[in-house]
Design a protein around this motif. Structure first.
Motif, mmCIF file in Angstrom:
data_model
loop_
_atom_site.group_PDB
_atom_site.id
_atom_site.type_symbol
_atom_site.label_atom_id
_atom_site.label_comp_id
_atom_site.label_asym_id
_atom_site.label_seq_id
_atom_site.Cartn_x
_atom_site.Cartn_y
_atom_site.Cartn_z
ATOM 1 N N PHE A 146 0.843 -1.195 0.000
ATOM 2 C CA PHE A 146 0.000 0.000 0.000
ATOM 3 C C PHE A 146 0.886 1.256 0.000
ATOM 4 O O PHE A 146 1.889 1.317 0.714
ATOM 5 C CB PHE A 146 -0.903 0.009 1.230
ATOM 6 N N PRO A 147 0.526 2.284 -0.781
ATOM 7 C CA PRO A 147 1.381 3.478 -0.917
ATOM 8 C C PRO A 147 1.336 4.393 0.294
ATOM 9 O O PRO A 147 0.729 5.466 0.260
ATOM 10 C CB PRO A 147 0.822 4.158 -2.171
ATOM 11 N N GLY A 148 1.992 3.976 1.363
ATOM 12 C CA GLY A 148 1.999 4.774 2.578
ATOM 13 C C GLY A 148 2.658 6.125 2.418
ATOM 14 O O GLY A 148 2.427 7.034 3.221
ATOM 15 N N HIS A 149 3.464 6.279 1.344
ATOM 16 C CA HIS A 149 4.116 7.577 1.110
ATOM 17 C C HIS A 149 3.104 8.674 0.776
ATOM 18 O O HIS A 149 3.438 9.862 0.827
ATOM 19 C CB HIS A 149 5.148 7.454 -0.014
ATOM 20 N N LEU A 150 1.868 8.289 0.447
ATOM 21 C CA LEU A 150 0.830 9.280 0.147
ATOM 22 C C LEU A 150 0.045 9.715 1.380
ATOM 23 O O LEU A 150 -0.804 10.606 1.289
ATOM 24 C CB LEU A 150 -0.144 8.718 -0.895
ATOM 25 N N GLN A 151 0.326 9.114 2.533
ATOM 26 C CA GLN A 151 -0.456 9.417 3.730
ATOM 27 C C GLN A 151 -0.419 10.893 4.120
ATOM 28 O O GLN A 151 -1.458 11.447 4.527
ATOM 29 C CB GLN A 151 0.012 8.551 4.898
ATOM 30 N N PRO A 152 0.735 11.596 4.024
ATOM 31 C CA PRO A 152 0.715 13.031 4.357
ATOM 32 C C PRO A 152 -0.278 13.822 3.503
ATOM 33 O O PRO A 152 -0.948 14.731 4.004
ATOM 34 C CB PRO A 152 2.161 13.475 4.103
ATOM 35 N N LEU A 153 -0.385 13.477 2.219
ATOM 36 C CA LEU A 153 -1.374 14.128 1.351
ATOM 37 C C LEU A 153 -2.784 13.801 1.816
ATOM 38 O O LEU A 153 -3.632 14.706 1.937
ATOM 39 C CB LEU A 153 -1.182 13.668 -0.095
ATOM 40 N N PHE A 154 -3.060 12.532 2.069
ATOM 41 C CA PHE A 154 -4.410 12.137 2.474
ATOM 42 C C PHE A 154 -4.825 12.843 3.766
ATOM 43 O O PHE A 154 -5.959 13.320 3.893
ATOM 44 C CB PHE A 154 -4.474 10.625 2.667
ATOM 45 N N ASP A 155 -3.905 12.926 4.726
ATOM 46 C CA ASP A 155 -4.213 13.587 5.997
ATOM 47 C C ASP A 155 -4.468 15.077 5.788
ATOM 48 O O ASP A 155 -5.421 15.642 6.345
ATOM 49 C CB ASP A 155 -3.070 13.388 6.988
ATOM 50 N N ALA A 156 -3.604 15.722 4.989
ATOM 51 C CA ALA A 156 -3.762 17.161 4.750
ATOM 52 C C ALA A 156 -5.087 17.449 4.055
ATOM 53 O O ALA A 156 -5.786 18.423 4.387
ATOM 54 C CB ALA A 156 -2.597 17.680 3.912
#
Length: 473
Positions: free
Chosen positions: A93-103
């Motif tokens: 799973f692309p956890g590197h996108l989590q900062p975008l999803f949270d923002a």
């Protein structure tokens, strides 16, 4: 005395489409927006600036005039980290996108509120259509005296049923394994989904990018459940344009116009019918280096014609500097050895056109719902290689239930490197065996049923007409 100013009558309805900022979700919401705009509705597609740009840059199956019929609104959110993907992460799973999803979830509500208030002042009604991964757009719509909200589900209803309730009677009846969410999602993403309501339907109803030809019993069961709360389900998929099946090119009326024809299409025109294997693992997947070597070895040895889309998962901002491709050295030698019978695409590929082409035989796919709908609506059997999210379930559903594919990498081996020999064996089965021929026949039959659903008078067409009628009455 100055004459009194004439009152301007409010416009009837404004539709505000709020996608989740990941490619498969941006894409489905954009297709829905274009379908609604083609019916004369005033549609506003609202997302962070890089993702508005991303959606517009990657649209397929629509011409420039259709895209210009939409209003694009920017939802400004604070800066967020944009790390590169980690192809060696233990969870794909692309956890590197989590900062975008949270923002996005934490900060897009305020700019969306301002947009809705502006539109509410000039329209009789404002209808928010939001990705059902996020509930805050429905909350903002509820603040308006003339606002409604509908959720768009961008995964299949069979997955949605099993995700919420692994013991669902229809899930049990299929007898397919239901992977645990911990095996295909990160803890951080599951927490975000829970905070946003856990795929609930907070507004007036649910739009499904699916059709009864694919998931009829699951759709009917969900419709019955929603009706108990006075909510309505509309099964309106597939949302992707369904191109004319042709050996050479798609029909001129639906061929995308913003970009010139991709060079791979000219190469496909020269290949025999049903001779080319198309491989693409989506926009949220990065294969480990060792797995790429094994896949390259299989393609090099099996003498199969192919188009391979080899790229890493999107970063949070796809327009940020990505640096040199980690595949450059391997691909230089590989493309030399396979020259003439295969192409490697390291950028964006015209997937709809490739799948509609008569030379394309089968689709090696990560089994994201968007890709499955595109493949099956164009009659291509799936060679399933699930990576994360809904993909393990989708692979089992398409191959084990619909019988329109063959599993290439079983989910229980998802953390192993699939050797070249096993990849070759599945390719041979898919192209030459009785099992492969049966999957090809099933995929073609499903394509006819799916196309009938979206054609005039079909079940998805009727649900779309009903939805438009409901929000414009």
């Amino acid at each position: 005395m100055a004459p009194a100013a004439m009152e301007v009558a409010p416009a009837p309805v404004a539709v505000v489409a709020v996608p989740f900022p990941a490619q498969g979700h941006l894409n489905q919401m954009l297709h829905l927006s274009l379908l609604l705009a083609s019916r004369g509705l005033d549609v506003h597609y609202a997302a962070p600036a890089p993702h508005v740009r991303q959606a517009r840059a990657r649209v397929q199956g629509w011409d420039a005039r259709a895209v210009r019929s939409l209003h694009f609104a920017t939802l400004d959110i604070p800066p967020y980290a944009t790390p590169p993907p980690d192809p060696d992460s233990p969870v794909a799973f692309p956890g590197h996108l989590q900062p975008l999803f949270d923002a996005f979830c934490d900060h897009a509500g305020a700019p969306l509120r301002r947009l809705l208030e502006e539109l509410a002042a000039s329209h009789h009604r404002v209808v928010v259509v939001h990705d059902n991964l996020v509930a805050f757009p429905a909350s903002e719509a509820s603040r308006l005296p003339n606002g409604d909200a509908y959720a768009l589900q961008c995964v299949g209803q069979s997955f949605g049923a099993g995700f919420k309730n692994p013991s669902h009677r229809l899930v049990r009846a299929l007898g397919l394994p239901v992977p645990s969410p911990e095996s295909f999602l990160t803890e951080e993403f599951m927490e975000l989904v829970a905070r946003q309501g856990g795929l609930s339907v907070p507004g007036a109803g649910l739009l499904l990018n699916s059709c009864r030809a694919l998931e009829g019993e699951f759709i009917d069961a969900q419709a019955e459940t929603l009706s108990l709360d006075g909510k309505k389900l509309f099964s309106i998929g597939p949302l992707n344009p369904v191109l004319e099946l042709d050996v050479t090119t798609p029909a001129p009326s639906v061929q995308p116009q913003p970009q010139p024809r991709h060079e791979c299409m000219d190469w496909l025109d020269k290949q025999p019918t049903s001779s080319v294997l198309y491989l693409c693992f989506g926009t949220m997947t990065s294969l480990p280096g060792k797995q790429i070597e094994e896949l390259a070895g299989a393609l090099q040895s099996c003498e199969q014609r192919f188009i391979w889309v080899l790229r890493d998962a999107d970063r949070a901002d796809i327009f940020a500097e990505a640096g040199e491709s980690r595949h450059a050295k391997l691909m230089s030698e590989f493309t030399r050895r396979t020259e003439g019978r295969g192409l490697v695409i390291t950028g964006w590929a015209p997937q709809l056109e490739i799948l509609a082409h008569g030379a394309t035989a089968a689709f090696v796919s990560h089994c994201g719902w968007n890709s499955l709908l595109e493949g099956l609506s164009h009659g291509k059997p799936i060679l399933a290689w699930p990576m994360h999210s809904d993909q393990p379930w989708n692979a089992g559903y398409v191959c084990g239930h619909l019988k329109a594919g063959i599993v290439m990498r079983p989910w229980e081996k998802s953390r192993e490197t699939l050797p070249a020999k096993e990849i070759q064996e599945v390719i041979k089965r898919a192209i030459d065996s009785d099992e492969g021929i049966a999957a090809q026949s099933a995929a073609k039959a499903l394509a006819e049923d799916v196309r009938a659903a979206v054609a005039n008078g079909g079940s998805s067409w009727a649900d779309m007409e009903e939805f438009v009628g409901r929000i414009t009455k």
